[in-house]
Design a protein around this motif. Structure first.
Motif, PDB file in Angstrom:
ATOM      1  N   VAL A 283       2.831   4.489  -1.888  1.00 19.48           N
ATOM      2  CA  VAL A 283       2.857   5.109  -2.372  1.00 19.48           C
ATOM      3  C   VAL A 283       4.370   5.759  -2.843  1.00 19.48           C
ATOM      4  O   VAL A 283       4.399   6.816  -1.760  1.00 19.48           O
ATOM      5  CB  VAL A 283       1.511   6.323  -2.971  1.00 19.48           C
ATOM      6  CG1 VAL A 283       2.279   7.204  -4.079  1.00 19.48           C
ATOM      7  CG2 VAL A 283       0.813   5.139  -3.072  1.00 19.48           C
ATOM      8  N   THR A 284       5.211   5.752  -3.083  1.00 19.53           N
ATOM      9  CA  THR A 284       6.593   6.072  -3.364  1.00 19.53           C
ATOM     10  C   THR A 284       6.046   7.880  -4.239  1.00 19.53           C
ATOM     11  O   THR A 284       5.895   7.888  -4.218  1.00 19.53           O
ATOM     12  CB  THR A 284       6.867   5.662  -4.050  1.00 19.53           C
ATOM     13  OG1 THR A 284       6.892   5.178  -5.584  1.00 19.53           O
ATOM     14  CG2 THR A 284       7.491   4.460  -3.724  1.00 19.53           C
ATOM     15  N   SER A 285       7.029   8.583  -2.993  1.00 26.69           N
ATOM     16  CA  SER A 285       6.855  10.041  -3.189  1.00 26.69           C
ATOM     17  C   SER A 285       8.007  10.748  -4.511  1.00 26.69           C
ATOM     18  O   SER A 285       7.988  11.717  -4.818  1.00 26.69           O
ATOM     19  CB  SER A 285       7.423  10.869  -1.953  1.00 26.69           C
ATOM     20  OG  SER A 285       9.097  10.530  -1.239  1.00 26.69           O
TER      21      SER A 285
ATOM     22  N   ALA B 151       0.607  -1.373  -3.545  1.00 26.94           N
ATOM     23  CA  ALA B 151       1.441  -0.826  -3.969  1.00 26.94           C
ATOM     24  C   ALA B 151       2.004   0.272  -5.078  1.00 26.94           C
ATOM     25  O   ALA B 151       1.296   0.314  -6.115  1.00 26.94           O
ATOM     26  CB  ALA B 151       3.008  -0.594  -3.279  1.00 26.94           C
ATOM     27  N   GLN B 152       2.163   1.455  -5.323  1.00 31.62           N
ATOM     28  CA  GLN B 152       2.427   2.367  -6.686  1.00 31.62           C
ATOM     29  C   GLN B 152       3.950   2.468  -6.688  1.00 31.62           C
ATOM     30  O   GLN B 152       4.495   3.167  -5.344  1.00 31.62           O
ATOM     31  CB  GLN B 152       1.914   3.920  -6.487  1.00 31.62           C
ATOM     32  CG  GLN B 152       0.327   2.994  -6.574  1.00 31.62           C
ATOM     33  CD  GLN B 152      -0.764   4.043  -6.837  1.00 31.62           C
ATOM     34  OE1 GLN B 152      -0.121   5.712  -7.453  1.00 31.62           O
ATOM     35  NE2 GLN B 152      -1.348   3.741  -6.341  1.00 31.62           N
TER      36      GLN B 152
ATOM     37  N   SER C 110       0.624  -0.886  -9.135  1.00 32.34           N
ATOM     38  CA  SER C 110       1.289  -0.274  -9.630  1.00 32.34           C
ATOM     39  C   SER C 110       3.162  -0.258  -9.999  1.00 32.34           C
ATOM     40  O   SER C 110       3.095   0.464  -9.174  1.00 32.34           O
ATOM     41  CB  SER C 110       0.545   0.717  -9.602  1.00 32.34           C
ATOM     42  OG  SER C 110       0.889   1.323 -11.426  1.00 32.34           O
TER      43      SER C 110
ATOM     44  N   GLU D  18       0.992  -0.773   0.038  1.00 32.43           N
ATOM     45  CA  GLU D  18      -0.109  -0.122  -0.095  1.00 32.43           C
ATOM     46  C   GLU D  18       0.739   1.204   0.022  1.00 32.43           C
ATOM     47  O   GLU D  18      -0.087   2.259   0.597  1.00 32.43           O
ATOM     48  CB  GLU D  18      -1.126  -0.066   0.901  1.00 32.43           C
ATOM     49  CG  GLU D  18      -1.844  -0.740   0.904  1.00 32.43           C
ATOM     50  CD  GLU D  18      -3.376  -1.381   1.922  1.00 32.43           C
ATOM     51  OE1 GLU D  18      -2.768  -0.368   2.920  1.00 32.43           O
ATOM     52  OE2 GLU D  18      -3.946  -1.951   2.294  1.00 32.43           O
TER      53      GLU D  18
END
Length: 374
Positions: free
Chosen positions: A107-109, A137-138, A164, A105
């Motif tokens: 989401v990389t910045s 997660a992305q 993604s 879950e």
């Protein structure tokens, strides 16, 4: 681990972790007939001295973890079984693997950047990279190859349920480099994978991206841009294996070639197995030949084993610069060389805009401009 005897298709029938299962290629094999084996510097037959060096530096997004592991790590080789001799040579020869994990879950910045810098083309070296994106997660990952090397490696992308992953792979090697690489993406249920390959540098680059699915709803988008100059051999061999219902794939690779003996090869294999009902797939390759003496080989292959598909097609085109386009611009006072550059920019523009990392997008635009200025 021995030979995987489960038949995949008439196009690709063998995969194994054992080197002995793959004879030394002679150039008569379908998978090697376009590759100048004499320029592989021993990567294909085991004669390459393992004295080279490629330094791997990872600049991770704060949300991800990075590990250096041994070949006995359970995550290495889990998603991908080598499908040719160089790939299995790389798998049996690397010393340490890099594992990048994006937690569930997250989401990389910012993008995670993997810099691979070759330090010498005097001897060969081998590598392995695993990127695991856990469910929902992305992440964005950039692979940046530079320097001089004789390098073979395998890269595994494991994309979990609903996750993604967007990948940009930039081959910007020095002119003496040889690089043979396999990129394999394994997509779980409702996973999304977008890959953008840019190949500009190197004496010989042979890159083989592949995709497989383990759950319904997987979506793969594979894009590529390459620019071959005099004497360069740039080869891209894609395989999308649809073995699960209701999945999608879209492939769009575009190249330009200039200079004597510039050679580009694109092979696009898409397999839709009997059980992969509801598949939606399309693949496209275009090559723009800018000068005499350049050659492009383009071979799209579509193997459909079920009649219940949502859509399936392919297209390929190779040709010269359109005289009508340049004439149109010249009629409006634009000199020929500038008109030529504008046409090629337009040819690549739609693809380049798909690169989501602004720094890389600007770098690719600048590289294309530099190629056109030659």
């Amino acid at each position: 681990m021995g030979l995987d005897t489960k038949p995949l298709s008439t196009l690709h029938g063998k995969s194994s972790y054992d080197l002995e299962d793959f004879p030394v290629p002679t150039g008569r094999e379908e998978s090697w007939r376009f590759t100048p084996l004499s320029r592989l510097r021993g990567l294909h037959d085991g004669t390459a001295p393992v004295t080279g060096s490629v330094v791997v530096e990872v600049h991770p997004s704060p949300e991800v973890s990075v590990e250096t592991v041994g070949r006995d790590d359970s995550r290495v080789g889990k998603a991908y079984v080598p499908a040719d001799r160089v790939s299995v040579q790389a798998f049996t020869s690397f010393e340490k693997a890099t594992v990048i994990t994006v937690p569930k879950e997250a989401v990389t910045s910012e993008p995670t950047v993997v810099n691979l810098r070759g330090e010498s083309a005097e001897g060969a070296t081998y590598g392995h990279l695993v990127v695991v994106v856990e469910p929902l997660a992305q992440a964005v990952v950039v692979l940046d190859h530079r320097g001089s090397a004789v390098y073979a490696d395998n890269v595994e992308f494991v994309v979990g349920d609903g996750a993604s992953l967007r990948v940009v792979s930039l081959q910007d090697w020095a002119g003496d480099a040889v690089h043979v690489s396999h990129h394999h993406a394994q997509l779980a249920k409702d996973a999304t994978f977008k890959s953008f390959v840019v190949t500009l540098g190197g004496d010989l680059v042979r890159l083989s991206p592949s995709v497989s699915y383990t759950g319904r709803g997987g979506d793969a988008d594979l894009s590529g841009l390459y620019f071959a100059d005099a004497g360069q051999h740039l080869e891209h061999r894609l395989l999308v294996d649809h073995s699960v219902p209701d999945c999608r794939s879209h492939v769009d690779y575009r190249g330009a070639l200039q200079g004597d003996e510039a050679h580009a090869v694109w092979i696009g294999d898409v397999i839709i197995r009997v059980e992969a009902t509801g598949t939606d797939t399309y693949e496209l390759n275009r090559n723009l030949i800018l000068t005499d003496g350049a050659r492009a080989d383009s071979v799209p292959n579509l193997e459909i084993l079920t009649g219940e598909v949502a859509g399936a097609g392919h297209a390929s085109a190779s040709g010269r610069l359109d005289d009508e386009h340049t004439f149109y611009l010249q009629a409006r006072g634009i000199p020929y060389e500038e008109a030529r550059r504008l046409v090629v920019r337009g040819y690549f523009a739609q693809l380049i805009q798909k690169i989501e990392v602004e720094e890389i997008r600007d770098r690719v635009l600048a590289a294309v401009e530099a190629e056109l200025a030659r």
